[in-house]
Design a protein around this motif. Sequence first.
Motif, PDB file in Angstrom:
ATOM      1  N   THR A 305      60.463  27.168  52.182  1.00  0.00           N
ATOM      2  CA  THR A 305      59.412  26.642  53.063  1.00  0.00           C
ATOM      3  C   THR A 305      58.063  27.236  52.660  1.00  0.00           C
ATOM      4  O   THR A 305      57.986  28.101  51.791  1.00  0.00           O
ATOM      5  CB  THR A 305      59.703  26.984  54.538  1.00  0.00           C
ATOM      6  OG1 THR A 305      59.797  28.414  54.664  1.00  0.00           O
ATOM      7  CG2 THR A 305      61.014  26.367  55.005  1.00  0.00           C
ATOM      8  N   GLY A 306      57.020  26.723  53.312  1.00  0.00           N
ATOM      9  CA  GLY A 306      55.681  27.289  53.088  1.00  0.00           C
ATOM     10  C   GLY A 306      55.135  27.061  51.692  1.00  0.00           C
ATOM     11  O   GLY A 306      54.297  27.819  51.221  1.00  0.00           O
ATOM     12  N   ASP A 394      60.090  31.797  52.590  1.00  0.00           N
ATOM     13  CA  ASP A 394      58.811  31.154  52.908  1.00  0.00           C
ATOM     14  C   ASP A 394      57.740  31.736  51.992  1.00  0.00           C
ATOM     15  O   ASP A 394      57.529  32.951  51.964  1.00  0.00           O
ATOM     16  CB  ASP A 394      58.447  31.377  54.384  1.00  0.00           C
ATOM     17  CG  ASP A 394      57.248  30.522  54.784  1.00  0.00           C
ATOM     18  OD1 ASP A 394      57.456  29.520  55.491  1.00  0.00           O
ATOM     19  OD2 ASP A 394      56.110  30.844  54.363  1.00  0.00           O
ATOM     20  N   GLY A 398      51.729  26.874  51.849  1.00  0.00           N
ATOM     21  CA  GLY A 398      51.417  25.605  52.508  1.00  0.00           C
ATOM     22  C   GLY A 398      52.496  25.234  53.502  1.00  0.00           C
ATOM     23  O   GLY A 398      53.105  26.120  54.115  1.00  0.00           O
ATOM     24  N   THR A 399      52.733  23.935  53.648  1.00  0.00           N
ATOM     25  CA  THR A 399      53.688  23.490  54.667  1.00  0.00           C
ATOM     26  C   THR A 399      54.844  22.678  54.082  1.00  0.00           C
ATOM     27  O   THR A 399      55.699  22.214  54.815  1.00  0.00           O
ATOM     28  CB  THR A 399      52.983  22.611  55.722  1.00  0.00           C
ATOM     29  OG1 THR A 399      52.382  21.500  55.047  1.00  0.00           O
ATOM     30  CG2 THR A 399      51.911  23.393  56.464  1.00  0.00           C
ATOM     31  N   GLU A 401      58.367  21.848  52.072  1.00  0.00           N
ATOM     32  CA  GLU A 401      59.634  22.560  52.033  1.00  0.00           C
ATOM     33  C   GLU A 401      60.709  21.737  51.350  1.00  0.00           C
ATOM     34  O   GLU A 401      60.529  20.552  51.069  1.00  0.00           O
ATOM     35  CB  GLU A 401      60.094  22.909  53.448  1.00  0.00           C
ATOM     36  CG  GLU A 401      60.323  21.721  54.352  1.00  0.00           C
ATOM     37  CD  GLU A 401      60.758  22.172  55.760  1.00  0.00           C
ATOM     38  OE1 GLU A 401      61.934  22.509  55.931  1.00  0.00           O
ATOM     39  OE2 GLU A 401      59.889  22.183  56.653  1.00  0.00           O
TER      40      GLU A 401
END
Lengths: 422, 422
Positions: A305-306, A394, A398-399, A401
């Motif tokens: 993620t992230g 993570d 960013g966002t 994933e």
Amino acid sequence: MSSDASLPSADLPLGFQWGAVKAGIKVSGKLDLAVALAPGGANAAAMFTRNRVVAAPIIVGRKHLAATGGRVSAILVNSGNANCMTGEAGIEACIQTCVAAAEEFHCIFDEVFPSSTGIIGVPFPAEKIVAALPSTSDKIGPSAAHAELFASAILTTDTRMKVARAIVGIDATHPDYAGMEFRIFGVAKGAGMIHPQLAAAMPPHATMLVYLFTDLDATPAELEPLLALAAEGSFNSISIDGDTSTNDTVLLLASGASGVKLDATGSGRIGEAFANALGLVCNSLAHQIVDDGEGVTHLVNLHITGAATETDARRVAKAIAHSPLNKTAWSSGDPNWGRLLAAAGYSGVDFDPNTVTVWIGPHLVLANGLRVPEFDEAATHQTMLEREYTIRLDLGVGTAETKFLTCDLTAEYVAINADYSS
Amino acid sequence: MSSDASLPSADLPLGFQWGAVKAGIKVSGKLDLAVALAPGGANAAAMFTRNRVVAAPIIVGRKHLAATGGRVSAILVNSGNANCMTGEAGIEACIQTCVAAAEEFHCIFDEVFPSSTGIIGVPFPAEKIVAALPSTSDKIGPSAAHAELFASAILTTDTRMKVARAIVGIDATHPDYAGMEFRIFGVAKGAGMIHPQLAAAMPPHATMLVYLFTDLDATPAELEPLLALAAEGSFNSISIDGDTSTNDTVLLLASGASGVKLDATGSGRIGEAFANALGLVCNSLAHQIVDDGEGVTHLVNLHITGAATETDARRVAKAIAHSPLNKTAWSSGDPNWGRLLAAAGYSGVDFDPNTVTVWIGPHLVLANGLRVPEFDEAATHQTMLEREYTIRLDLGVGTAETKFLTCDLTAEYVAINADYSS
């Protein structure tokens, strides 16, 4: 959804028959010639491995799909010989089996779809398949027992068959198909050489073979994007050893026998229900493939993620999934997060190690690039002794994933694959 | 050229001293703090891993080289703790040891070059190093025994030390240096996590550490391209497990004590002789690193020829070198050329399988994409039982080629790396 070995026949899609016989290709003398028939024909979409080295049946199968515009009446699968790196003779041999199958099953030559799995570079024994075809007639039928014959015969180093199915009931408010049903049945083989990189209309030699049957009514053009989407989240998101086979194939056939028609755009209620069900079937088969991976003792769900982009997230996931140091650490339940970070670090993705957070199962391990004070190594080790768990990393960038399913690397894997001329 | 454990002291480059002590970082109680001194200072060139995750000593070492314009008076190496993923505290700890070393060895703080190897993510015990530094004084000297202390102390899972040296005599016709000599001495550590991707002036956390000492007189700017060239054909052309460490470092120091000066451009006779000798030393160390790889039983020299570009040749070599299916086949001497082709096929390089030729040792295996009739499987298997052999794969595309040294994957590798918190 179920992957039970015993399938109620009523749950299988209409318009198909399955069967298998022993053609004497496998030295073990086990079932090695599988047949699936769509007596009324079926619309097809297919995906093949991106490997530059392509087995003969892939070359022939692609040609057939192109010639028919995506129609298949018979699938002919043999295990024991991949018919890869066998030159022109291999292609001739493949065609010979398709000719014989067309004759045996009274269909058009081009509507026979061939697949092979097994050893590479050994001359293909077409004569064994041709000789065995007539004996298939009383082994083929629409029942669960027949489907299981098919599922068994395509296996090589697999320890068990892999099947999944879905039944979609259409609710009472639907203007055309209220109360009707359509079905999906999926069969797969895999075990080693699993890191499929499937692409529509590209060449293969497949160790992962997946056949998806549905009695929905849909055109090849409608099926293609739905198959691509389902494959991306399932077969293209797993890895056992990072080796991409030369024969990987995923074939989706739609007989239309349910009487339920896909919405014109594929985006309506039927399309959505079909996409969901197809995704579930593919995910189940992909999970079964990794679960039965050579020497596998632990399944690891990587959840990255992230990330700045999904591509970045996938690069990090693949670097970790293919890292021998991580895979061996998982085999002993070693919460060696340093190796996770090292693999992420050489993935080529840009991130700051000081913003990384890592969880193993429910346990927070690393925050802001540092081991957290509350890190409970013993409890984390306990989690990693479970057959399956999730590692979340993570990146703090960013966002975006991704999820990726992989497994450990054990001495058993080495033993299986070091076995001389396996 | 030699890599004997016992070095004649006379063969070592002038202007350097080596030594090591036990600082109590390694749980085993073995030597774990190594020191190399250039009492008159030395010009330096360095290369670091491309890993995005960087150990503290790499950050500090790069800063020091930048600050001094490439001058080093002391190398401080500890084994047992990589000082990686240790945050700001790790950098502070590293600086603390450099301050103490500068005081102990009476040199400028910036001229201390730190290195660490060992476990990732464990707080760095700077106090142990600071406490041990005074005890180094009577362990440091210019003899072979001292150099061996250094070579031993930097090891972790290595089973033996890795040293190589070259003495270059300048012939009687040279206008300035007739009859004079200069020397190169190289020391390395490695074993697992070996797939260095070194780049000049880029960040690392090093499991492969290489220190090269020469008494040639050359500037940092002259040394840099020569080091890059030598590293490309050696350390960047080997792989054990495909895992690129976070601390890989190659440092070249030139004391100038031989009195022989590198030609201004580096392309004259001295430059050529130095480049050759440096290449031989680096090749020897790279070979020793793979030879001592974790669980290695066979070394495989991949020679990829007939490629369109050298980049293509290297992509094919790396795909094969990192393929678990090939690495396990090598462990049992299985001439499974299908796996070679499959790996080449997914390397991303464009080629026609029908133009590929493969030799294993002296044995022709495949020509024009087909197994040759004279293929002698038993004899090929015999060749593959040797400790080291060559596999040549010609793509039949162009004229570019590459050589790449790798090894097999054994159950022993898995056992070593599965060992909980190794």
